[in-house]
Design an enzyme around this catalytic site. Sequence first.
Site, PDB file in Angstrom:
ATOM      1  N   PRO A   2      15.416   5.549  -2.392  1.00  0.00           N
ATOM      2  CA  PRO A   2      15.288   5.389  -0.937  1.00  0.00           C
ATOM      3  C   PRO A   2      13.828   5.153  -0.552  1.00  0.00           C
ATOM      4  O   PRO A   2      12.950   5.932  -0.895  1.00  0.00           O
ATOM      5  CB  PRO A   2      15.773   6.729  -0.373  1.00  0.00           C
ATOM      6  CG  PRO A   2      16.485   7.409  -1.489  1.00  0.00           C
ATOM      7  CD  PRO A   2      15.912   6.862  -2.765  1.00  0.00           C
ATOM      8  N   GLU A   3      13.575   4.040   0.109  1.00  0.00           N
ATOM      9  CA  GLU A   3      12.228   3.718   0.577  1.00  0.00           C
ATOM     10  C   GLU A   3      12.149   4.010   2.069  1.00  0.00           C
ATOM     11  O   GLU A   3      13.133   4.434   2.675  1.00  0.00           O
ATOM     12  CB  GLU A   3      11.940   2.234   0.305  1.00  0.00           C
ATOM     13  CG  GLU A   3      11.948   1.850  -1.166  1.00  0.00           C
ATOM     14  CD  GLU A   3      10.684   2.297  -1.891  1.00  0.00           C
ATOM     15  OE1 GLU A   3       9.756   2.793  -1.235  1.00  0.00           O
ATOM     16  OE2 GLU A   3      10.651   2.149  -3.124  1.00  0.00           O
TER      17      GLU A   3
END
Length: 269
Positions: A2-3
């Site tokens: 997850p960015e």
Amino acid sequence: MPELPEVETTRRGIEPWIVGRKITGWSVRQPRLRWPVELPARLSGERIVRVLRRAKYLLLETASSALIVHLGMSGSLRLMPLDSAAGRHDHVDIEFDHERVLRLTDPRRFGSIHYHEGDWRSHWLIKDLGVEPLGPGFDGEFLRRAAKDRRVAIKHLLMDARVVVGVGNIYANESLFLAGIRPRLAAGRISELRCTALAAAVRDVLERAIQVGGTTLRDFVGGGGAPGRFRPSLNVYGRADQPCYQCGTPLKGLRIGQRATVYCPKCQR
Ligand SMILES: [Zn+2]
């Protein structure tokens, strides 16, 4: 992994469900995440006032404290009915007064939850972070100042969380393409004008990714349960040796600081 866009998508997904809600309890099925999970008894009865994001941390603010959540490599947060059966990777549930739980699922267990009394900005994980790329402090002038006299590759600087947070590898590659800047160029050699173009490209790429719910998506599911759809709009990331969409030249792949880097030798100078 997850960015920033996925974390922001999660924030927007859960915010309307938990703001104003009271925490009624929790269960920690697996306390051994990246750091041991320790939640104090006084958390029960606290009400969520705001849900914020700083870098890739989610802040569940109450009147006097905050839960600081990081999704690590493979974490996701979802709202479920209170009686939903937990799977083996469902490590933490925060229970609310509307019969819902906020569930942290994290197969690789690099995520974390900290309880912090007082202002979360002083927490050790957060206090030394660089500027927010979508905040008012991030522009060409800022980048130019941060890059001054630095010989480090501009891509490396963009990904340095002490300078600016949340610009992951995919987004650094894409931003440099949009700004027409070679990833390996020494940061200090880039003019303020080009720094301004780069800052605008970073914002543009991140905002578009947020609009469609993020990019990565082997493990990540947004707060609403829908996977992100940014991948089809990538110009360079994952496209080494394929033709540039803008000029047809084969894209070049290399590594900068161990990270896969792709650029167009014609469009990026
Ligand atoms: Zn090109």
